[in-house]
Design a protein around this motif. Structure first.
Motif, PDB file in Angstrom:
ATOM      1  N   GLN A 185      16.236  31.533  20.523  1.00  0.00           N
ATOM      2  CA  GLN A 185      16.405  29.883  20.533  1.00  0.00           C
ATOM      3  C   GLN A 185      15.770  29.337  19.342  1.00  0.00           C
ATOM      4  N   SER A 186      14.822  30.165  18.510  1.00  0.00           N
ATOM      5  CA  SER A 186      13.943  29.689  17.516  1.00  0.00           C
ATOM      6  C   SER A 186      14.245  30.038  16.216  1.00  0.00           C
ATOM      7  N   PHE A 187      15.068  30.814  15.813  1.00  0.00           N
ATOM      8  CA  PHE A 187      15.506  31.369  14.603  1.00  0.00           C
ATOM      9  C   PHE A 187      17.293  31.474  14.270  1.00  0.00           C
ATOM     10  N   ASP A 188      17.101  31.489  13.070  1.00  0.00           N
ATOM     11  CA  ASP A 188      18.833  31.446  12.713  1.00  0.00           C
ATOM     12  C   ASP A 188      19.209  32.884  12.553  1.00  0.00           C
ATOM     13  N   LYS A 189      18.178  33.850  12.024  1.00  0.00           N
ATOM     14  CA  LYS A 189      18.429  35.194  12.112  1.00  0.00           C
ATOM     15  C   LYS A 189      17.375  35.874  12.672  1.00  0.00           C
ATOM     16  N   ILE A 190      17.737  36.914  13.380  1.00  0.00           N
ATOM     17  CA  ILE A 190      16.813  37.865  13.651  1.00  0.00           C
ATOM     18  C   ILE A 190      16.973  39.499  13.221  1.00  0.00           C
ATOM     19  N   TYR A 191      15.996  39.817  12.850  1.00  0.00           N
ATOM     20  CA  TYR A 191      16.316  41.456  12.152  1.00  0.00           C
ATOM     21  C   TYR A 191      15.523  42.527  13.058  1.00  0.00           C
ATOM     22  N   LEU A 192      15.918  43.594  13.010  1.00  0.00           N
ATOM     23  CA  LEU A 192      14.904  44.829  13.545  1.00  0.00           C
ATOM     24  C   LEU A 192      15.526  46.041  12.883  1.00  0.00           C
ATOM     25  N   TYR A 193      14.716  47.231  12.986  1.00  0.00           N
ATOM     26  CA  TYR A 193      15.024  48.391  12.709  1.00  0.00           C
ATOM     27  C   TYR A 193      15.296  49.234  13.917  1.00  0.00           C
ATOM     28  N   LYS A 194      16.202  50.142  13.985  1.00  0.00           N
ATOM     29  CA  LYS A 194      16.242  51.104  15.117  1.00  0.00           C
ATOM     30  C   LYS A 194      16.668  52.296  14.555  1.00  0.00           C
ATOM     31  N   GLU A 195      16.284  53.743  15.319  1.00  0.00           N
ATOM     32  CA  GLU A 195      16.519  54.750  14.667  1.00  0.00           C
ATOM     33  C   GLU A 195      17.946  54.944  15.171  1.00  0.00           C
ATOM     34  N   GLU A 196      18.603  56.091  14.375  1.00  0.00           N
ATOM     35  CA  GLU A 196      20.031  56.588  14.815  1.00  0.00           C
ATOM     36  C   GLU A 196      20.237  56.549  16.144  1.00  0.00           C
ATOM     37  N   ASN A 197      21.242  56.180  16.759  1.00  0.00           N
ATOM     38  CA  ASN A 197      21.591  56.210  18.411  1.00  0.00           C
ATOM     39  C   ASN A 197      20.365  55.921  19.124  1.00  0.00           C
ATOM     40  N   GLU A 198      19.657  54.740  18.854  1.00  0.00           N
ATOM     41  CA  GLU A 198      18.539  54.457  19.843  1.00  0.00           C
ATOM     42  C   GLU A 198      18.929  53.130  20.336  1.00  0.00           C
ATOM     43  N   ASN A 199      19.238  53.013  21.710  1.00  0.00           N
ATOM     44  CA  ASN A 199      19.699  51.924  22.463  1.00  0.00           C
ATOM     45  C   ASN A 199      20.830  51.177  21.793  1.00  0.00           C
ATOM     46  N   ASP A 200      21.945  51.800  21.381  1.00  0.00           N
ATOM     47  CA  ASP A 200      22.868  51.310  20.760  1.00  0.00           C
ATOM     48  C   ASP A 200      23.475  50.267  21.673  1.00  0.00           C
ATOM     49  N   GLU A 201      23.961  50.692  22.904  1.00  0.00           N
ATOM     50  CA  GLU A 201      24.329  49.991  23.861  1.00  0.00           C
ATOM     51  C   GLU A 201      23.751  48.555  24.041  1.00  0.00           C
ATOM     52  N   PHE A 202      22.317  48.579  24.215  1.00  0.00           N
ATOM     53  CA  PHE A 202      21.441  47.427  24.537  1.00  0.00           C
ATOM     54  C   PHE A 202      21.794  46.558  23.363  1.00  0.00           C
ATOM     55  N   TYR A 203      21.485  46.650  21.982  1.00  0.00           N
ATOM     56  CA  TYR A 203      21.412  45.971  20.894  1.00  0.00           C
ATOM     57  C   TYR A 203      22.875  45.442  20.682  1.00  0.00           C
ATOM     58  N   LYS A 204      23.993  46.206  20.974  1.00  0.00           N
ATOM     59  CA  LYS A 204      25.151  45.659  20.852  1.00  0.00           C
ATOM     60  C   LYS A 204      25.565  44.354  21.901  1.00  0.00           C
ATOM     61  N   LYS A 205      25.113  44.599  23.056  1.00  0.00           N
ATOM     62  CA  LYS A 205      25.317  43.586  24.168  1.00  0.00           C
ATOM     63  C   LYS A 205      24.436  42.486  23.965  1.00  0.00           C
ATOM     64  N   ALA A 206      23.089  42.482  23.089  1.00  0.00           N
ATOM     65  CA  ALA A 206      22.155  41.487  22.784  1.00  0.00           C
ATOM     66  C   ALA A 206      22.803  40.743  21.518  1.00  0.00           C
ATOM     67  N   GLY A 207      23.726  41.128  20.894  1.00  0.00           N
ATOM     68  CA  GLY A 207      24.398  40.403  19.904  1.00  0.00           C
ATOM     69  C   GLY A 207      24.371  40.884  18.528  1.00  0.00           C
ATOM     70  N   PHE A 208      23.486  42.103  18.516  1.00  0.00           N
ATOM     71  CA  PHE A 208      23.115  42.431  17.145  1.00  0.00           C
ATOM     72  C   PHE A 208      24.184  43.436  16.532  1.00  0.00           C
ATOM     73  N   THR A 209      24.318  43.260  15.161  1.00  0.00           N
ATOM     74  CA  THR A 209      25.341  44.301  14.337  1.00  0.00           C
ATOM     75  C   THR A 209      24.545  44.761  13.216  1.00  0.00           C
TER      76      THR A 209
END
Length: 217
Positions: A185-209
């Motif tokens: 609600q407070s930003f135009d873009k949110i970035y993060l790093y994730k290791e390979e195969n780490e919580n893939d489904e969670f971040y996909k459902k949360a709207g990250f690409t």
């Protein structure tokens, strides 16, 4: 040519947000040939942008005692050494609605104890100093919400999530999604790093690409 830098004009990747946040905290920051930003974070060199003369960058890093580099895979190929960490850079596009405020009186000691089992943290004194510098310079936030903890580094309308953690006894209840929604609600873009195969489904459902890949070496 490497010159001192006092501001970053645009934030187009996770590294640029991290460097801008570090710059506000007083970390030495430089611009290289008007094409890349360099930031010295303890023994680590962070790079955002395009580099060409890698020998000049390596000499620069040695001069400041850096023994590892954080950058995207396009730049990491220029550096020798083993890969310490590898993964994907994720981004979520958001719709800014209201400013985000840090938790008013966070219990830093409890936060440290909660995060320590799952994250590679510095000693408590250094952890506390880094958070105070970040909050005093208005370059990040510490959020405790709904049994979840998030630590952000911020630059303009962009944020980089350095930590997001739900207490083990409250996981798989949607609390992580609610924290992401709050931050969104407070930003135009949110970035993060994730290791390979780490919580893939969670971040996909949360709207990250995925937008790129990163390495520390």
């Amino acid at each position: 040519m490497i010159q001192k830098c006092d501001r970053i004009a645009t934030f187009t990747n996770a590294e640029s947000v991290i460097i801008s946040s570090k710059m506000k905290c007083g970390f030495p920051t430089y611009i290289y040939n008007n094409s890349a930003y360099l930031c010295i974070d303890a023994d680590r060199l962070i790079i955002s942008g395009e580099i060409s003369n890698v020998s000049e960058i390596i000499e620069f890093a040695k001069m400041y005692g850096c023994n590892c580099v954080l950058c995207d895979t396009g730049n990491s190929k220029f550096f020798a050494g083993d890969i310490i960490q590898y993964g994907q850079t994720m981004c979520k596009l958001c719709d800014t609605k209201k400013p985000l405020k840090s938790t008013a009186f966070p219990n830093y000691s409890q936060i440290y104890k909660t995060l320590e089992p799952d994250f590679s943290l510095p000693c408590y004194e250094e952890f506390l100093l880094n958070l105070h510098r970040m909050l005093q310079s208005n370059s990040g936030a510490v959020i405790e919400y709904n049994d979840c903890i998030a630590i952000l580094q911020t630059a303009g309308k962009c944020a980089y999530i350095s930590v997001i953690h739900t207490k083990p006894e409250y996981r798989r209840q949607g609390k992580g999604f609610k924290m992401i929604d709050l931050i969104s609600q407070s930003f135009d873009k949110i970035y993060l790093y994730k290791e390979e195969n780490e919580n893939d489904e969670f971040y996909k459902k949360a709207g990250f690409t995925q937008i790129s890949e990163f390495e520390i070496r």
